[in-house]
Design a protein around this motif. Structure first.
Motif, PDB file in Angstrom:
ATOM      1  N   LEU A  35      -8.892   1.096  11.876  1.00 31.95           N
ATOM      2  CA  LEU A  35      -7.477   0.574  12.701  1.00 31.95           C
ATOM      3  C   LEU A  35      -6.623   1.754  12.542  1.00 31.95           C
ATOM      4  O   LEU A  35      -5.578   1.867  13.280  1.00 31.95           O
ATOM      5  CB  LEU A  35      -7.100  -0.618  11.889  1.00 31.95           C
ATOM      6  N   ASN A  92      -5.536   3.763  -0.814  1.00 33.07           N
ATOM      7  CA  ASN A  92      -4.100   2.904  -0.248  1.00 33.07           C
ATOM      8  C   ASN A  92      -4.277   2.038   0.941  1.00 33.07           C
ATOM      9  O   ASN A  92      -3.322   1.290   1.103  1.00 33.07           O
ATOM     10  CB  ASN A  92      -2.855   3.688  -0.341  1.00 33.07           C
ATOM     11  N   CYS A  93      -5.147   2.358   1.880  1.00 30.72           N
ATOM     12  CA  CYS A  93      -4.977   1.904   3.183  1.00 30.72           C
ATOM     13  C   CYS A  93      -6.092   1.155   3.566  1.00 30.72           C
ATOM     14  O   CYS A  93      -5.986   0.683   4.835  1.00 30.72           O
ATOM     15  CB  CYS A  93      -4.506   2.981   4.237  1.00 30.72           C
ATOM     16  N   TRP A 133       4.675   6.349  11.912  1.00 22.31           N
ATOM     17  CA  TRP A 133       3.901   5.803  10.645  1.00 22.31           C
ATOM     18  C   TRP A 133       4.564   5.118   9.581  1.00 22.31           C
ATOM     19  O   TRP A 133       3.981   4.372   9.068  1.00 22.31           O
ATOM     20  CB  TRP A 133       2.994   7.191  10.146  1.00 22.31           C
ATOM     21  N   LEU A 180       1.559  -5.427   1.809  1.00 22.39           N
ATOM     22  CA  LEU A 180       1.626  -4.029   1.375  1.00 22.39           C
ATOM     23  C   LEU A 180       2.298  -3.729   0.314  1.00 22.39           C
ATOM     24  O   LEU A 180       3.464  -3.793   0.365  1.00 22.39           O
ATOM     25  CB  LEU A 180       1.559  -3.083   2.754  1.00 22.39           C
ATOM     26  N   TRP A 219       6.807  -2.099   7.989  1.00 21.51           N
ATOM     27  CA  TRP A 219       6.436  -3.383   8.461  1.00 21.51           C
ATOM     28  C   TRP A 219       5.218  -4.064   7.719  1.00 21.51           C
ATOM     29  O   TRP A 219       5.003  -5.420   7.388  1.00 21.51           O
ATOM     30  CB  TRP A 219       5.909  -3.251   9.980  1.00 21.51           C
ATOM     31  N   MET A 220       4.162  -3.209   7.393  1.00 23.77           N
ATOM     32  CA  MET A 220       3.178  -3.974   6.541  1.00 23.77           C
ATOM     33  C   MET A 220       3.777  -4.436   5.354  1.00 23.77           C
ATOM     34  O   MET A 220       3.259  -5.440   4.538  1.00 23.77           O
ATOM     35  CB  MET A 220       1.965  -3.126   6.075  1.00 23.77           C
ATOM     36  N   GLN A 260      -5.349   4.971  15.828  1.00 24.01           N
ATOM     37  CA  GLN A 260      -3.925   5.001  15.877  1.00 24.01           C
ATOM     38  C   GLN A 260      -3.236   6.337  15.924  1.00 24.01           C
ATOM     39  O   GLN A 260      -3.829   7.314  15.163  1.00 24.01           O
ATOM     40  CB  GLN A 260      -3.329   4.082  14.902  1.00 24.01           C
ATOM     41  N   HIS A 294      -7.971  -3.755   5.737  1.00 24.42           N
ATOM     42  CA  HIS A 294      -8.483  -3.608   7.130  1.00 24.42           C
ATOM     43  C   HIS A 294      -9.402  -2.522   7.042  1.00 24.42           C
ATOM     44  O   HIS A 294      -9.102  -1.564   6.402  1.00 24.42           O
ATOM     45  CB  HIS A 294      -7.652  -3.857   8.156  1.00 24.42           C
TER      46      HIS A 294
HETATM   47  C1  HEC Z   1      -1.833  -5.430   1.976  1.00 24.53           C
HETATM   48  C2  HEC Z   1      -2.956  -5.403   2.981  1.00 24.53           C
HETATM   49  C3  HEC Z   1      -2.804  -4.136   3.861  1.00 24.53           C
HETATM   50  C4  HEC Z   1      -2.851  -2.720   3.421  1.00 24.53           C
HETATM   51  C5  HEC Z   1      -3.106  -2.043   2.006  1.00 24.53           C
HETATM   52  C6  HEC Z   1      -2.496  -1.790   4.415  1.00 24.53           C
HETATM   53  N1  HEC Z   1      -2.573  -2.598   5.708  1.00 24.53           N
HETATM   54 FE1  HEC Z   1      -2.163  -1.778   7.416  1.00 24.53          FE
HETATM   55  N2  HEC Z   1      -2.364  -3.776   8.164  1.00 24.53           N
HETATM   56  C7  HEC Z   1      -2.446  -4.921   7.365  1.00 24.53           C
HETATM   57  C8  HEC Z   1      -2.460  -6.052   8.281  1.00 24.53           C
HETATM   58  C9  HEC Z   1      -2.477  -7.788   7.867  1.00 24.53           C
HETATM   59  C10 HEC Z   1      -2.302  -5.476   9.579  1.00 24.53           C
HETATM   60  C11 HEC Z   1      -2.503  -6.413  10.956  1.00 24.53           C
HETATM   61  C12 HEC Z   1      -3.927  -6.560  11.418  1.00 24.53           C
HETATM   62  C13 HEC Z   1      -4.291  -7.086  12.466  1.00 24.53           C
HETATM   63  O1  HEC Z   1      -3.305  -7.261  13.599  1.00 24.53           O
HETATM   64  O2  HEC Z   1      -5.009  -7.694  12.981  1.00 24.53           O
HETATM   65  C14 HEC Z   1      -2.483  -4.141   9.442  1.00 24.53           C
HETATM   66  C15 HEC Z   1      -2.194  -3.349  10.730  1.00 24.53           C
HETATM   67  C16 HEC Z   1      -2.371  -1.885  10.523  1.00 24.53           C
HETATM   68  C17 HEC Z   1      -2.540  -0.878  11.616  1.00 24.53           C
HETATM   69  C18 HEC Z   1      -2.626  -1.532  13.031  1.00 24.53           C
HETATM   70  C19 HEC Z   1      -1.040  -1.749  13.675  1.00 24.53           C
HETATM   71  C20 HEC Z   1      -1.152  -1.931  15.249  1.00 24.53           C
HETATM   72  O3  HEC Z   1      -0.321  -1.847  15.650  1.00 24.53           O
HETATM   73  O4  HEC Z   1      -1.969  -2.521  15.806  1.00 24.53           O
HETATM   74  C21 HEC Z   1      -2.377   0.353  11.080  1.00 24.53           C
HETATM   75  C22 HEC Z   1      -2.417   1.558  12.045  1.00 24.53           C
HETATM   76  C23 HEC Z   1      -2.346   0.083   9.695  1.00 24.53           C
HETATM   77  N3  HEC Z   1      -2.334  -1.160   9.558  1.00 24.53           N
HETATM   78  C24 HEC Z   1      -2.382   1.142   9.003  1.00 24.53           C
HETATM   79  C25 HEC Z   1      -2.372   1.311   7.426  1.00 24.53           C
HETATM   80  C26 HEC Z   1      -2.124   2.365   6.729  1.00 24.53           C
HETATM   81  C27 HEC Z   1      -1.872   3.858   7.122  1.00 24.53           C
HETATM   82  C28 HEC Z   1      -2.144   1.857   5.710  1.00 24.53           C
HETATM   83  C29 HEC Z   1      -1.890   2.600   4.212  1.00 24.53           C
HETATM   84  C30 HEC Z   1      -0.597   3.089   4.006  1.00 24.53           C
HETATM   85  C31 HEC Z   1      -2.330   0.305   5.479  1.00 24.53           C
HETATM   86  N4  HEC Z   1      -2.334  -0.019   6.977  1.00 24.53           N
HETATM   87  C32 HEC Z   1      -2.521  -0.430   4.380  1.00 24.53           C
HETATM   88  C33 HEC Z   1      -2.433  -4.941   6.121  1.00 24.53           C
HETATM   89  C34 HEC Z   1      -2.673  -3.932   5.204  1.00 24.53           C
END
Ligand code: HEC
Length: 127
Positions: A54, A45-46, A65, A78, A71-72, A58, A50
């Motif tokens: 990332l 899922n994650c 979390w 998301l 936020w996403m 963290q 990205h």
């Molecule tokens: C639908 C797309 C998508 C999915 C799926 C996704 N993310 Fe993200 N996430 C993003 C985007 C867009 C960013 C911002 C990226 C950037 O700043 O370059 C981000 C940023 C992050 C960051 C960095 C935040 C920061 O403060 O810099 C983390 C940690 C993260 N995601 C964790 C997760 C986790 C855990 C999951 C699964 C539950 C997840 N992501 C699934 C789109 C997604």
């Protein structure tokens, strides 16, 4: 017991404890995730949007979390999770990527931040 023997035993103890640590935290070669508990749910899922880096770079509590996930979901497309799936993902993250004293501290909450000098109206240079 001779001094050499004591040193040898000390080294053996250190090696054994290092071995145990490595075994406790088996790392997935592709994603870098700690392979324990519901890690495959996080992989599924994650990492569509990205890099897993990332995530592994963290640190956060369960609440942090969850805030990040919300936020996403609000801003980054998301998808929504079933409550039990969300709980498992957050539990995995909070357990394996928890805040640590020797890492960067969490960001200040917005109400404790100084005024943003780039906000409109605060700095005549920006107008
Ligand atoms: C639908 C797309 C998508 C999915 C799926 C996704 N993310 Fe993200 N996430 C993003 C985007 C867009 C960013 C911002 C990226 C950037 O700043 O370059 C981000 C940023 C992050 C960051 C960095 C935040 C920061 O403060 O810099 C983390 C940690 C993260 N995601 C964790 C997760 C986790 C855990 C999951 C699964 C539950 C997840 N992501 C699934 C789109 C997604």
């Amino acid at each position: 017991m001779t001094a050499n023997r004591i040193i040898a035993l000390g080294i053996a103890a250190v090696l054994i404890s290092l071995g145990a640590t490595a075994q406790d935290r088996e790392i997935d070669e592709v994603t870098g995730f700690v392979k324990t508990g519901d890690w495959e749910l996080v992989r599924a899922n994650c990492i569509a949007c990205h890099s897993s880096k990332l995530i592994t770079q963290q640190r956060g509590s369960a609440a942090q979390w969850l805030t990040l996930i919300k936020w996403m979901q609000a801003k980054q497309n998301l998808w929504q999770f079933a409550p039990d799936v969300e709980e498992k993902i957050v539990a995995y993250l909070a357990e394996n990527y928890a805040p640590q004293a020797d890492r960067r501290r969490a960001a200040l909450p917005p109400d404790q931040m100084p005024p943003n000098p780039y906000a409109p109206g605060l700095n005549p240079v920006n107008e």
